[in-house]
Design a protein around this motif. Structure first.
Motif, PDB file in Angstrom:
ATOM      1  N   ILE A  78       0.856  -1.178   0.000  1.00 36.08           N
ATOM      2  CA  ILE A  78       0.000   0.000   0.000  1.00 36.08           C
ATOM      3  C   ILE A  78       0.901   1.239   0.000  1.00 36.08           C
ATOM      4  O   ILE A  78       1.849   1.322   0.779  1.00 36.08           O
ATOM      5  N   ARG A  79       0.611   2.160  -0.896  1.00 34.71           N
ATOM      6  CA  ARG A  79       1.462   3.354  -1.023  1.00 34.71           C
ATOM      7  C   ARG A  79       0.736   4.548  -0.427  1.00 34.71           C
ATOM      8  O   ARG A  79      -0.423   4.798  -0.745  1.00 34.71           O
ATOM      9  N   VAL A  80       1.430   5.315   0.410  1.00 35.46           N
ATOM     10  CA  VAL A  80       0.777   6.408   1.120  1.00 35.46           C
ATOM     11  C   VAL A  80       1.251   7.796   0.681  1.00 35.46           C
ATOM     12  O   VAL A  80       0.540   8.776   0.889  1.00 35.46           O
ATOM     13  N   ASN A  81       2.450   7.895   0.092  1.00 37.24           N
ATOM     14  CA  ASN A  81       2.955   9.204  -0.347  1.00 37.24           C
ATOM     15  C   ASN A  81       4.141   9.026  -1.291  1.00 37.24           C
ATOM     16  O   ASN A  81       4.551   7.899  -1.592  1.00 37.24           O
ATOM     17  N   ARG A  82       4.703  10.127  -1.717  1.00 36.38           N
ATOM     18  CA  ARG A  82       5.802  10.108  -2.689  1.00 36.38           C
ATOM     19  C   ARG A  82       7.121   9.655  -2.080  1.00 36.38           C
ATOM     20  O   ARG A  82       8.076   9.340  -2.803  1.00 36.38           O
ATOM     21  N   TYR A  83       7.206   9.633  -0.752  1.00 37.24           N
ATOM     22  CA  TYR A  83       8.485   9.368  -0.092  1.00 37.24           C
ATOM     23  C   TYR A  83       8.729   7.892   0.192  1.00 37.24           C
ATOM     24  O   TYR A  83       9.829   7.518   0.600  1.00 37.24           O
ATOM     25  N   ALA A  84       7.723   7.060   0.029  1.00 29.82           N
ATOM     26  CA  ALA A  84       7.838   5.659   0.433  1.00 29.82           C
ATOM     27  C   ALA A  84       8.910   4.931  -0.377  1.00 29.82           C
ATOM     28  O   ALA A  84       9.002   5.086  -1.594  1.00 29.82           O
ATOM     29  N   THR A  85       9.718   4.137   0.315  1.00 26.51           N
ATOM     30  CA  THR A  85      10.747   3.326  -0.327  1.00 26.51           C
ATOM     31  C   THR A  85      10.501   1.854  -0.015  1.00 26.51           C
ATOM     32  O   THR A  85       9.829   1.503   0.941  1.00 26.51           O
ATOM     33  N   LYS A  86      11.081   1.010  -0.828  1.00 31.62           N
ATOM     34  CA  LYS A  86      10.819  -0.429  -0.765  1.00 31.62           C
ATOM     35  C   LYS A  86      11.159  -0.995   0.610  1.00 31.62           C
ATOM     36  O   LYS A  86      12.116  -0.590   1.246  1.00 31.62           O
ATOM     37  N   GLY A  87      10.360  -1.951   1.037  1.00 29.61           N
ATOM     38  CA  GLY A  87      10.551  -2.586   2.330  1.00 29.61           C
ATOM     39  C   GLY A  87       9.480  -2.154   3.308  1.00 29.61           C
ATOM     40  O   GLY A  87       8.510  -1.502   2.936  1.00 29.61           O
ATOM     41  N   GLY A  88       9.669  -2.530   4.565  1.00 27.07           N
ATOM     42  CA  GLY A  88       8.707  -2.143   5.584  1.00 27.07           C
ATOM     43  C   GLY A  88       7.679  -3.212   5.855  1.00 27.07           C
ATOM     44  O   GLY A  88       7.529  -4.180   5.105  1.00 27.07           O
ATOM     45  N   PRO A  89       6.917  -3.046   6.935  1.00 23.93           N
ATOM     46  CA  PRO A  89       5.946  -4.050   7.349  1.00 23.93           C
ATOM     47  C   PRO A  89       4.664  -4.009   6.533  1.00 23.93           C
ATOM     48  O   PRO A  89       4.342  -3.000   5.894  1.00 23.93           O
ATOM     49  N   PHE A 122      -1.614   9.706  -4.004  1.00 22.73           N
ATOM     50  CA  PHE A 122      -0.875   8.476  -4.278  1.00 22.73           C
ATOM     51  C   PHE A 122      -1.675   7.225  -3.912  1.00 22.73           C
ATOM     52  O   PHE A 122      -1.130   6.129  -3.879  1.00 22.73           O
ATOM     53  N   ASP A 123      -2.943   7.407  -3.653  1.00 22.30           N
ATOM     54  CA  ASP A 123      -3.822   6.304  -3.231  1.00 22.30           C
ATOM     55  C   ASP A 123      -5.119   6.363  -4.048  1.00 22.30           C
ATOM     56  O   ASP A 123      -6.192   6.618  -3.507  1.00 22.30           O
ATOM     57  N   PRO A 124      -5.030   6.114  -5.361  1.00 24.01           N
ATOM     58  CA  PRO A 124      -6.211   6.281  -6.218  1.00 24.01           C
ATOM     59  C   PRO A 124      -7.370   5.364  -5.860  1.00 24.01           C
ATOM     60  O   PRO A 124      -8.533   5.692  -6.152  1.00 24.01           O
ATOM     61  N   ASP A 125      -7.086   4.237  -5.229  1.00 24.00           N
ATOM     62  CA  ASP A 125      -8.154   3.301  -4.852  1.00 24.00           C
ATOM     63  C   ASP A 125      -8.672   3.537  -3.432  1.00 24.00           C
ATOM     64  O   ASP A 125      -9.486   2.751  -2.927  1.00 24.00           O
ATOM     65  N   ASN A 126      -8.172   4.584  -2.785  1.00 22.63           N
ATOM     66  CA  ASN A 126      -8.654   4.960  -1.447  1.00 22.63           C
ATOM     67  C   ASN A 126      -8.511   3.816  -0.446  1.00 22.63           C
ATOM     68  O   ASN A 126      -9.395   3.565   0.387  1.00 22.63           O
ATOM     69  N   GLN A 127      -7.363   3.171  -0.485  1.00 24.67           N
ATOM     70  CA  GLN A 127      -7.118   2.042   0.413  1.00 24.67           C
ATOM     71  C   GLN A 127      -6.644   2.473   1.803  1.00 24.67           C
ATOM     72  O   GLN A 127      -6.953   1.822   2.801  1.00 24.67           O
ATOM     73  N   VAL A 128      -5.871   3.550   1.857  1.00 26.72           N
ATOM     74  CA  VAL A 128      -5.218   3.923   3.112  1.00 26.72           C
ATOM     75  C   VAL A 128      -6.210   4.233   4.240  1.00 26.72           C
ATOM     76  O   VAL A 128      -6.018   3.773   5.369  1.00 26.72           O
ATOM     77  N   PRO A 129      -7.286   4.998   3.987  1.00 25.78           N
ATOM     78  CA  PRO A 129      -8.212   5.259   5.092  1.00 25.78           C
ATOM     79  C   PRO A 129      -8.772   3.996   5.736  1.00 25.78           C
ATOM     80  O   PRO A 129      -8.942   3.945   6.967  1.00 25.78           O
ATOM     81  N   MET A 130      -9.033   2.966   4.931  1.00 27.60           N
ATOM     82  CA  MET A 130      -9.532   1.716   5.511  1.00 27.60           C
ATOM     83  C   MET A 130      -8.473   1.045   6.375  1.00 27.60           C
ATOM     84  O   MET A 130      -8.771   0.495   7.452  1.00 27.60           O
TER      85      MET A 130
END
Length: 279
Positions: free
Chosen positions: A213-224, A254-262
């Motif tokens: 799931i992508r939340v902004n322009r700064y996200a880099t590969k990896g993470g939980p 950066f969240d065209p499918d509106n996944q992050v709020p859920m």
């Protein structure tokens, strides 16, 4: 549990732009109804326009901190648990001040430990944790009502995978604990042996793996994954005296499918249930 959702809709001094659109996008997703349905009496507090220097990153950033500190202080005085939805990580300094927190767990892919002397970009938000720990911006940070720097020995940096060279060098000397998200739960007893310090949780959503799931322009590969992050948050809720929560850095562009709020909704509902279970 009585709950105050405090919105600070700013991104680097700009109101309702970029990351500053995130808080209202999260609220618009139905999270308030879900929280109420889960038995939490929810109150909304928007800090609105603050300061007299809109667009000036430093002046406005600290004006936001002052407004958030005041709103959090009111929530705490009314025995409401404060959750701050914000664009910038620096806002955590205001939340810590309002709660009078003595420890902090910083969930972030970045260290946010640059200072004006070391920052390669001059990006204020890259100094957010350094400010909260009293490593820089001391005179203006002192203008935040109730602000006292958190001792670095009471700071845990979770899953920081994108560190600048100066941050890596600084962390060799600072007594800040660095922990992988999946290991946090089993390390809490060692990191917080008394468990009784008022502890703030700061969650920069770009800690999440952008392949999930992508939340902004700064996200880099990896993470939980959201599931791993959720378990870590619930473990802290069951083990520590959590005094408040900041959630930052969501840019709806950066969240065209509106996944992050859920995802935020599930994380927050589960976290509050875990916290409530030990009260």
């Amino acid at each position: 549990m009585k709950l105050t959702l405090i919105t600070a809709c700013y991104d680097s001094g700009h109101y309702r732009d970029g990351l500053g659109k995130g808080p209202e996008a999260i609220l618009a997703s139905g999270i308030i109804d879900r929280l109420n349905a889960s038995g939490h009496g929810v109150e909304i507090k928007d800090i609105g326009l603050v300061g007299e220097s809109q667009g000036r990153e430093i002046a406005t950033g600290f004006a936001v901190c002052r407004a958030v500190a005041a709103a959090v202080d009111i929530a705490c005085s009314e025995q409401r648990f404060p959750v701050v939805l914000t664009g910038n990580c620096l806002t955590a300094a205001g939340a810590v001040a309002g709660e009078q927190s003595k420890a902090i767990i910083w969930f972030d892919q970045h260290g946010d430990l640059n200072t004006p002397e070391t920052s390669p970009y001059g990006f204020l938000d890259g100094m957010a944790l350094a400010t909260t720990l009293g490593l820089c911006w001391r005179p203006i940070a002192a203008s935040i009502p109730g602000f006292e720097p958190v001792d670095p020995s009471r700071c845990v940096l979770v899953d920081a995978r994108d560190l600048d060279a100066d941050e890596i060098e600084l962390l060799e000397d600072l007594p800040v604990a660095q922990v992988a998200c999946e290991d946090l739960g089993k390390r809490l007893d060692d990191l917080f042996p008394t468990g009784k310090l008022r502890t703030h949780l700061h969650l920069d959503l770009d800690i999440l793996d952008p392949d999930n799931i992508r939340v902004n322009r700064y996200a880099t590969k990896g993470g939980p994954s959201p599931q791993t992050l959720g378990k870590a948050l619930c473990d802290t809720a069951r083990s520590l005296e959590i005094s408040g929560l900041t959630i930052s850095a969501y840019d709806p562009e950066f969240d065209p499918d509106n996944q992050v709020p859920m995802v935020v909704e599930h994380l927050l509902v589960d976290f509050l249930a875990a916290k409530e279970a030990i009260q």
